[in-house]
Motif scaffolding. Structure first.
Motif, PDB file in Angstrom:
ATOM      1  N   ALA A   1      -6.477  11.025 -10.702  1.00 62.24           N
ATOM      2  CA  ALA A   1      -6.809  10.754  -9.304  1.00 62.24           C
ATOM      3  C   ALA A   1      -5.558  10.464  -8.503  1.00 62.24           C
ATOM      4  CB  ALA A   1      -7.780   9.575  -9.207  1.00 62.24           C
ATOM      5  N   ILE A   2      -5.591  10.852  -7.233  1.00 66.78           N
ATOM      6  CA  ILE A   2      -4.519  10.557  -6.297  1.00 66.78           C
ATOM      7  C   ILE A   2      -5.155  10.064  -5.005  1.00 66.78           C
ATOM      8  CG2 ILE A   2      -4.440  12.966  -5.505  1.00 66.78           C
ATOM      9  CD1 ILE A   2      -1.403  12.586  -5.117  1.00 66.78           C
ATOM     10  N   SER A   3      -4.582   9.050  -4.416  1.00 66.44           N
ATOM     11  CA  SER A   3      -5.116   8.549  -3.152  1.00 66.44           C
ATOM     12  C   SER A   3      -4.607   9.423  -2.013  1.00 66.44           C
ATOM     13  CB  SER A   3      -4.720   7.084  -2.929  1.00 66.44           C
ATOM     14  OG  SER A   3      -3.326   6.967  -2.731  1.00 66.44           O
ATOM     15  N   ASN A   4      -5.453   9.637  -1.034  1.00 64.97           N
ATOM     16  CA  ASN A   4      -5.071  10.425   0.135  1.00 64.97           C
ATOM     17  C   ASN A   4      -4.722   9.558   1.330  1.00 64.97           C
ATOM     18  OD1 ASN A   4      -5.395  12.939  -1.164  1.00 64.97           O
ATOM     19  ND2 ASN A   4      -7.602  12.814  -0.907  1.00 64.97           N
ATOM     20  N   ASN A   5      -4.725   8.266   1.126  1.00 65.47           N
ATOM     21  CA  ASN A   5      -4.188   7.309   2.102  1.00 65.47           C
ATOM     22  C   ASN A   5      -3.569   6.173   1.294  1.00 65.47           C
ATOM     23  OD1 ASN A   5      -7.387   6.690   1.894  1.00 65.47           O
ATOM     24  ND2 ASN A   5      -6.272   4.761   2.127  1.00 65.47           N
ATOM     25  N   PRO A   6      -2.672   5.395   1.886  1.00 68.95           N
ATOM     26  CA  PRO A   6      -2.043   4.303   1.134  1.00 68.95           C
ATOM     27  C   PRO A   6      -3.078   3.279   0.650  1.00 68.95           C
ATOM     28  CG  PRO A   6      -0.787   4.786   3.109  1.00 68.95           C
ATOM     29  CD  PRO A   6      -2.078   5.553   3.232  1.00 68.95           C
ATOM     30  N   VAL A   7      -2.972   2.891  -0.610  1.00 68.43           N
ATOM     31  CA  VAL A   7      -3.882   1.913  -1.204  1.00 68.43           C
ATOM     32  C   VAL A   7      -3.078   0.894  -1.988  1.00 68.43           C
ATOM     33  CG1 VAL A   7      -5.834   3.523  -1.370  1.00 68.43           C
ATOM     34  CG2 VAL A   7      -4.219   3.341  -3.284  1.00 68.43           C
ATOM     35  N   ASN A   8      -3.655  -0.292  -2.201  1.00 74.17           N
ATOM     36  CA  ASN A   8      -3.002  -1.261  -3.082  1.00 74.17           C
ATOM     37  C   ASN A   8      -3.514  -1.072  -4.506  1.00 74.17           C
ATOM     38  OD1 ASN A   8      -5.472  -2.727  -3.340  1.00 74.17           O
ATOM     39  ND2 ASN A   8      -4.945  -4.059  -1.616  1.00 74.17           N
ATOM     40  N   PHE A   9      -2.894  -1.761  -5.446  1.00 75.09           N
ATOM     41  CA  PHE A   9      -3.260  -1.607  -6.848  1.00 75.09           C
ATOM     42  C   PHE A   9      -4.720  -2.008  -7.096  1.00 75.09           C
ATOM     43  CE2 PHE A   9       1.331  -1.746  -8.356  1.00 75.09           C
ATOM     44  CZ  PHE A   9       1.294  -0.482  -8.906  1.00 75.09           C
ATOM     45  N   HIS A  10      -5.159  -3.076  -6.478  1.00 74.74           N
ATOM     46  CA  HIS A  10      -6.520  -3.560  -6.728  1.00 74.74           C
ATOM     47  C   HIS A  10      -7.550  -2.514  -6.315  1.00 74.74           C
ATOM     48  CE1 HIS A  10     -10.198  -5.960  -6.253  1.00 74.74           C
ATOM     49  NE2 HIS A  10      -9.669  -6.768  -7.170  1.00 74.74           N
TER      50      HIS A  10
ATOM     51  N   ARG B   1       0.834  -1.206   0.000  1.00 72.54           N
ATOM     52  CA  ARG B   1       0.000   0.000   0.000  1.00 72.54           C
ATOM     53  C   ARG B   1       0.868   1.256   0.000  1.00 72.54           C
ATOM     54  NH1 ARG B   1      -5.350  -0.757   1.110  1.00 72.54           N
ATOM     55  NH2 ARG B   1      -5.929  -2.931   1.500  1.00 72.54           N
ATOM     56  N   TYR B   2       0.562   2.147  -0.925  1.00 73.26           N
ATOM     57  CA  TYR B   2       1.268   3.417  -1.049  1.00 73.26           C
ATOM     58  C   TYR B   2       0.267   4.489  -1.472  1.00 73.26           C
ATOM     59  CZ  TYR B   2       5.564   0.618  -1.228  1.00 73.26           C
ATOM     60  OH  TYR B   2       6.580  -0.252  -0.938  1.00 73.26           O
ATOM     61  N   LEU B   3       0.656   5.740  -1.303  1.00 70.94           N
ATOM     62  CA  LEU B   3      -0.057   6.798  -2.002  1.00 70.94           C
ATOM     63  C   LEU B   3       0.192   6.587  -3.489  1.00 70.94           C
ATOM     64  CD1 LEU B   3       0.769   9.971   0.123  1.00 70.94           C
ATOM     65  CD2 LEU B   3      -1.192   8.427   0.324  1.00 70.94           C
ATOM     66  N   ARG B   4      -0.854   6.652  -4.288  1.00 71.86           N
ATOM     67  CA  ARG B   4      -0.710   6.376  -5.717  1.00 71.86           C
ATOM     68  C   ARG B   4      -1.489   7.403  -6.526  1.00 71.86           C
ATOM     69  NH1 ARG B   4       1.337   1.021  -5.991  1.00 71.86           N
ATOM     70  NH2 ARG B   4       0.858  -0.274  -4.167  1.00 71.86           N
ATOM     71  N   ASN B   5      -1.027   7.640  -7.756  1.00 79.37           N
ATOM     72  CA  ASN B   5      -1.799   8.498  -8.653  1.00 79.37           C
ATOM     73  C   ASN B   5      -1.881   7.866 -10.028  1.00 79.37           C
ATOM     74  OD1 ASN B   5       1.107   9.443  -9.053  1.00 79.37           O
ATOM     75  ND2 ASN B   5       0.098  10.745 -10.563  1.00 79.37           N
ATOM     76  N   GLY B   6      -2.924   8.238 -10.768  1.00 81.41           N
ATOM     77  CA  GLY B   6      -3.143   7.656 -12.083  1.00 81.41           C
ATOM     78  C   GLY B   6      -4.111   8.484 -12.899  1.00 81.41           C
ATOM     79  N   VAL B   7      -4.403   7.994 -14.101  1.00 77.60           N
ATOM     80  CA  VAL B   7      -5.300   8.705 -15.010  1.00 77.60           C
ATOM     81  C   VAL B   7      -6.182   7.692 -15.726  1.00 77.60           C
ATOM     82  CG1 VAL B   7      -3.517   8.689 -16.824  1.00 77.60           C
ATOM     83  CG2 VAL B   7      -5.448  10.297 -16.972  1.00 77.60           C
ATOM     84  N   GLY B   8      -7.426   8.056 -15.917  1.00 78.54           N
ATOM     85  CA  GLY B   8      -8.355   7.263 -16.711  1.00 78.54           C
ATOM     86  C   GLY B   8      -9.017   8.146 -17.744  1.00 78.54           C
ATOM     87  N   THR B   9      -9.455   7.548 -18.851  1.00 75.73           N
ATOM     88  CA  THR B   9     -10.085   8.337 -19.910  1.00 75.73           C
ATOM     89  C   THR B   9     -11.384   7.688 -20.355  1.00 75.73           C
ATOM     90  OG1 THR B   9      -8.705   7.188 -21.565  1.00 75.73           O
ATOM     91  CG2 THR B   9      -7.944   9.341 -20.785  1.00 75.73           C
ATOM     92  N   SER B  10     -12.302   8.540 -20.825  1.00 78.24           N
ATOM     93  CA  SER B  10     -13.580   8.057 -21.333  1.00 78.24           C
ATOM     94  C   SER B  10     -13.398   7.443 -22.715  1.00 78.24           C
ATOM     95  CB  SER B  10     -14.589   9.214 -21.400  1.00 78.24           C
ATOM     96  OG  SER B  10     -14.124  10.232 -22.285  1.00 78.24           O
ATOM     97  N   ASP B  11     -14.374   6.655 -23.138  1.00 78.37           N
ATOM     98  CA  ASP B  11     -14.263   5.968 -24.424  1.00 78.37           C
ATOM     99  C   ASP B  11     -14.195   6.939 -25.601  1.00 78.37           C
ATOM    100  OD1 ASP B  11     -14.313   3.565 -23.101  1.00 78.37           O
ATOM    101  OD2 ASP B  11     -16.440   3.162 -23.479  1.00 78.37           O
ATOM    102  N   ASN B  12     -14.845   8.107 -25.474  1.00 80.84           N
ATOM    103  CA  ASN B  12     -14.832   9.064 -26.575  1.00 80.84           C
ATOM    104  C   ASN B  12     -13.629  10.011 -26.519  1.00 80.84           C
ATOM    105  OD1 ASN B  12     -15.465  10.842 -24.514  1.00 80.84           O
ATOM    106  ND2 ASN B  12     -17.552  11.277 -25.233  1.00 80.84           N
TER     107      ASN B  12
END
Length: 245
Positions: free
Chosen positions: A185-194, A167-178
């Protein structure tokens, strides 16, 4: 929790400004996410300053834009990099390819295939799995490669473990189909990948999402009252450029 998720979905579905940020809770974890209208906003990637060094930090980049009567309205670290800040994988800025894509498996999160690419083109942005990108070769104005993919065609990355204790602070990006909407998004507490991937797929309803980084995860959203300024110098930075208030 349900109220927060419903509010998030309502925001995605309804009319909205071109750039919005908000806090949400999902499955016991806390996140901040910013929704960018890629068809309306000036979304770019930044790496090297005019002197040839990496920008490294948000304030330096914002100050440079200020000299052009522009401002950094939103920014986030945007992919993994070597100690000298050079990107590990594909990097394109203003149509110029500075580093080629890496498609082979390797150590660390980047090499946990499938990984992917954020491709920014005129009036759209797309997260594309690397092998698909290499097969289609879309003409990206800006692109950054990172890994692993979080969500691929609506499915979580097959290597993610629901009860993982990584578990870590993580950030990422998602995009819509169009391609019109990109959500960072960035987590504000440690999270796992799942858990992080589930937030993109089930909380934000995005079928494509890409992990950007963990230990260096930072968000700059002055209009939302958030400026993460303390931390290691960054490599690639993704940001929205606009006019100052």
């Amino acid at each position: 929790m349900l109220r927060a998720v419903l509010a998030a979905l309502a925001l995605l579905a309804g009319p909205a400004a071109a750039l919005e940020c908000q806090d949400s809770s999902y499955m016991g974890n806390r996140y901040t996410w910013c929704k960018v209208d890629a068809a309306r906003e000036d979304l770019r990637l930044f790496l090297y300053n005019p002197d040839g060094g990496a920008w490294g930090q948000f304030p330096q980049l914002d100050a440079s834009l200020g000299a052009e009567d522009k401002a950094l309205l939103f920014a986030m670290n945007a992919g993994m990099y070597h100690p000298n800040r050079a990107p590990v994988g594909l990097y394109i800025e203003d149509g110029e390819t500075l580093n080629e894509a890496v498609s082979s498996a390797g150590p660390g999160n980047f090499g946990l295939l499938p990984n992917g690419i954020l491709c920014i083109r005129a009036r759209r942005a797309d997260v594309i799995e690397t092998r698909k990108y290499l097969a289609d070769r879309p003409a990206c104005d800006f692109a950054t490669q990172s890994g692993p993919m979080l969500v691929i065609d609506g499915e979580l990355h097959p290597r993610f473990i629901p009860d993982s204790d990584s578990r870590y602070l993580r950030n990422g990006v998602g995009t819509s189909d169009n391609g019109k909407t990109a959500i960072f998004a960035i987590s504000n507490n440690p999270v796992n990948f799942h858990d992080f991937a589930s937030f993109f797929r089930d909380g934000l309803k995005l079928d494509q999402a890409l992990f950007l980084d963990g230990n260096v995860s930072r968000l700059y959203a002055p209009g939302f009252g958030r400026r993460d300024l303390v931390g290691r110098a960054m490599g690639p930075i993704v940001g929205v450029v606009g006019t100052p208030d």
